[in-house]
Scaffold this active site. Sequence first.
Site, PDB file in Angstrom:
ATOM      1  CD  GLN A 139     -75.580  42.655  24.694  1.00  0.00           C
ATOM      2  OE1 GLN A 139     -75.114  42.460  23.578  1.00  0.00           O
ATOM      3  NE2 GLN A 139     -76.604  41.970  25.170  1.00  0.00           N
ATOM      4  N   GLY A 142     -75.314  37.384  18.800  1.00  0.00           N
ATOM      5  CA  GLY A 142     -74.658  38.681  18.732  1.00  0.00           C
ATOM      6  C   GLY A 142     -74.373  39.165  20.134  1.00  0.00           C
ATOM      7  CG  HIS A 144     -80.530  43.155  18.848  1.00  0.00           C
ATOM      8  ND1 HIS A 144     -81.745  42.856  19.425  1.00  0.00           N
ATOM      9  CD2 HIS A 144     -79.612  43.055  19.848  1.00  0.00           C
ATOM     10  CE1 HIS A 144     -81.560  42.581  20.717  1.00  0.00           C
ATOM     11  NE2 HIS A 144     -80.269  42.701  20.997  1.00  0.00           N
ATOM     12  CD  GLU A 145     -75.864  42.262  19.122  1.00  0.00           C
ATOM     13  OE1 GLU A 145     -75.437  42.842  20.135  1.00  0.00           O
ATOM     14  OE2 GLU A 145     -76.679  41.311  19.184  1.00  0.00           O
ATOM     15  CG  HIS A 167     -76.859  46.238  22.744  1.00  0.00           C
ATOM     16  ND1 HIS A 167     -77.569  46.323  23.918  1.00  0.00           N
ATOM     17  CD2 HIS A 167     -77.240  45.064  22.180  1.00  0.00           C
ATOM     18  CE1 HIS A 167     -78.337  45.250  24.055  1.00  0.00           C
ATOM     19  NE2 HIS A 167     -78.170  44.469  23.003  1.00  0.00           N
ATOM     20  CB  CYS A 196     -81.618  41.364  24.245  1.00  0.00           C
ATOM     21  SG  CYS A 196     -80.127  42.276  24.646  1.00  0.00           S
ATOM     22  CG  LEU A 197     -77.128  37.009  25.053  1.00  0.00           C
ATOM     23  CD1 LEU A 197     -75.647  36.912  24.750  1.00  0.00           C
ATOM     24  CD2 LEU A 197     -77.683  35.651  25.466  1.00  0.00           C
TER      25      LEU A 197
HETATM   26 NI    NI Z   1     -79.045  42.628  22.715  1.00  0.00          NI
END
Ligand code: NI
Length: 184
Positions: free
Chosen positions: A50, A45, A140-141, A144, A98-99
């Site tokens: 991000q 995701g 999760h996304e 953000h 998470c990236l």
């Molecule tokens: Ni994330």
Amino acid sequence: MVYPVYIYGSSVLRKVAEEVTPDFPDLDKFIEDMFETMYDSDGVGLAAPQIGKSVRLFVIDADPFSEDYPEGKGFKRAFINPEIIEASEEKWLFNEGCLSLPGVREDVERPAEITVRYLDAKFEPHTEKLTGIQARVFQHEFDHLNGEVFTDRLSPLRKTLLKNRLDKMAKGNFKASYRCKQVK
Ligand code: NI
């Protein structure tokens, strides 16, 4: 085009993102680039903040989870201006990463099932019930888009234990195997 991923400590990750409007320039290309960036960093995701764009859009491809979580199979979508309209009482603990927080993994509790509303890339509205890994990645996304990251949801004890590591990351002390940047 692969965008650099913004790392924890970047101010854009703490902003509440703006709604996407139909005049967003070259939306299809932007979504394609988001998928490309996500695949390049082996993510499932990726939310627009991000990659430094503070707009309410994220992409998901939960297929890599499908062996353990069959509902992930073929769950590949772009979500524009998403909303969570219902969430189950039942919660589920899952180990998230998470990236934007390379190397950090923690168990996070979230509702097991959610009903969501969103627009697709053609601005067509959809309402869907998501379960299991679908609901997990979506939530999760979604965080953000509201300037939140998964570690915000940990217990005070877990947060204390992580504090040093996150403080260091915010100061530029991190390693990632994909293109990334940090902009305060
Ligand atoms: Ni994330």
